[in-house]
Scaffold this motif. Structure first.
Motif, mmCIF file in Angstrom:
data_model
loop_
_atom_site.group_PDB
_atom_site.id
_atom_site.type_symbol
_atom_site.label_atom_id
_atom_site.label_comp_id
_atom_site.label_asym_id
_atom_site.label_seq_id
_atom_site.Cartn_x
_atom_site.Cartn_y
_atom_site.Cartn_z
ATOM 1 N N ALA A 142 7.877 6.053 4.660
ATOM 2 C CA ALA A 142 8.505 5.254 5.518
ATOM 3 C C ALA A 142 9.828 4.639 4.797
ATOM 4 O O ALA A 142 10.755 4.587 5.376
ATOM 5 N N ILE A 143 9.501 4.012 3.489
ATOM 6 C CA ILE A 143 10.476 3.485 3.110
ATOM 7 C C ILE A 143 11.639 4.657 2.455
ATOM 8 O O ILE A 143 13.015 4.267 2.639
ATOM 9 N N ASP A 172 0.763 -1.176 0.040
ATOM 10 C CA ASP A 172 0.005 -0.059 0.066
ATOM 11 C C ASP A 172 1.019 1.336 0.121
ATOM 12 O O ASP A 172 0.577 2.318 0.689
ATOM 13 N N THR A 173 1.912 1.284 -0.555
ATOM 14 C CA THR A 173 2.561 2.429 -0.994
ATOM 15 C C THR A 173 2.022 3.313 -1.854
ATOM 16 O O THR A 173 2.538 4.417 -2.154
ATOM 17 N N ASN A 183 7.401 1.035 -5.593
ATOM 18 C CA ASN A 183 8.590 1.251 -4.821
ATOM 19 C C ASN A 183 8.619 0.426 -3.488
ATOM 20 O O ASN A 183 9.548 0.458 -2.767
ATOM 21 N N GLY A 184 7.707 -0.551 -3.573
ATOM 22 C CA GLY A 184 7.543 -1.458 -2.208
ATOM 23 C C GLY A 184 8.332 -2.601 -2.192
ATOM 24 O O GLY A 184 8.202 -3.519 -1.212
ATOM 25 N N VAL A 223 17.609 -2.425 -1.817
ATOM 26 C CA VAL A 223 17.227 -1.563 -3.125
ATOM 27 C C VAL A 223 16.056 -1.897 -3.416
ATOM 28 O O VAL A 223 15.255 -3.165 -3.679
ATOM 29 N N ILE A 224 15.245 -0.754 -4.142
ATOM 30 C CA ILE A 224 14.055 -0.985 -4.581
ATOM 31 C C ILE A 224 14.009 -1.826 -5.938
ATOM 32 O O ILE A 224 14.951 -1.360 -7.025
ATOM 33 N N ASP A 225 13.289 -2.849 -6.062
ATOM 34 C CA ASP A 225 13.179 -3.586 -7.304
ATOM 35 C C ASP A 225 12.173 -3.174 -8.531
ATOM 36 O O ASP A 225 11.002 -3.686 -8.196
ATOM 37 N N GLU A 226 12.555 -2.370 -8.962
ATOM 38 C CA GLU A 226 11.653 -1.474 -10.144
ATOM 39 C C GLU A 226 10.954 -2.541 -11.042
ATOM 40 O O GLU A 226 9.979 -2.125 -11.682
ATOM 41 N N SER A 227 11.803 -3.673 -11.332
ATOM 42 C CA SER A 227 11.238 -4.577 -12.247
ATOM 43 C C SER A 227 10.029 -5.364 -11.790
ATOM 44 O O SER A 227 9.264 -5.700 -12.545
#
Length: 215
Positions: A181-182, A164-165, A208-209, A193-197
């Motif tokens: 928070a992230i 729920d970002t 971004n969660g 690391v944020i895994d944008e894939s």
């Protein structure tokens, strides 16, 4: 279509899908008959992560009706590995209503309490691959406490998923939430690391969660 036009289209559909929750995700999306308050595209990402990384323990903070808990346990069953530990303050009040599965354990308590963490630690001993999904109190302060606590349990290449970002991004919440928070967490923690894939389907409730542990 330009990048900006694409982003606007995605945001408009996101708002349409989210705001019509009673028709889409809130109470009308089910797994084996149990409500799953999730975007199905995120559930697809979950099963890909589980298949690829084969976690031994999946910690789910936030049980609600247990639909996602059952989904996760079903995925573990499908690959022949894994146990789901689902935490919620209300679990003891709904024991008879929650779905049952041999790979599923319910814990009643606050996700950030010492007692809960102590119990969880009994399952996350060395050499166990641990994945975590956070979906309880969505206020920034609470999510940040969860991030700091549960990040210590995540093992290399596994995921810490903050749900729920999309609150405030793009859906107004009226308070600072999981995304904020992230942002705060990653300023101090370079192991993730944020895994944008994982946003590949465009529509996700967790932009971004999807945090992957590097070391």
């Amino acid at each position: 279509m330009t990048m900006k036009a694409e982003e606007q289209l995605v945001e408009q559909f996101h708002k349409l899908y989210y705001s019509n929750g009673s028709r889409t995700w809130s109470g009308n999306t089910k797994w084996l008959g149990y409500n799953v308050l999730k975007c199905p595209l995120d559930l697809w990402i979950y099963q890909e992560i589980i298949f690829e990384n084969k976690p031994d323990i999946i910690i789910e903070a936030g049980t609600m009706g247990g639909g996602t808990s059952l989904f996760l346990a079903s995925m573990c069953d499908a690959i022949g590995n894994g146990t789901v530990i689902s935490i919620d303050l209300q679990n003891t009040n709904h024991t008879d209503e929650l779905p049952k599965h041999p790979r599923l354990i319910y814990v009643s308590g606050d996700s950030i309490s010492d007692k809960t963490i102590e119990y969880i630690n009994m399952y996350t001993y060395p050499n166990k691959k641990v994945m975590v999904i956070l979906d309880t109190d969505h206020r920034k302060e609470h999510v940040l406490k969860e991030l700091n606590l549960y990040s210590k349990l995540i093992t290399k290449d596994q995921y810490l998923i903050v749900e729920d970002t999309n609150l405030n991004h793009p859906n107004p919440a009226g308070f600072e939430g999981p995304m904020e928070a992230i942002d705060e967490f990653l300023k101090e923690n370079k192991d993730f690391v944020i895994d944008e894939s994982k946003n590949k389907f465009y529509l996700t409730f967790n932009p971004n969660g999807y945090l992957k542990k590097l070391t």
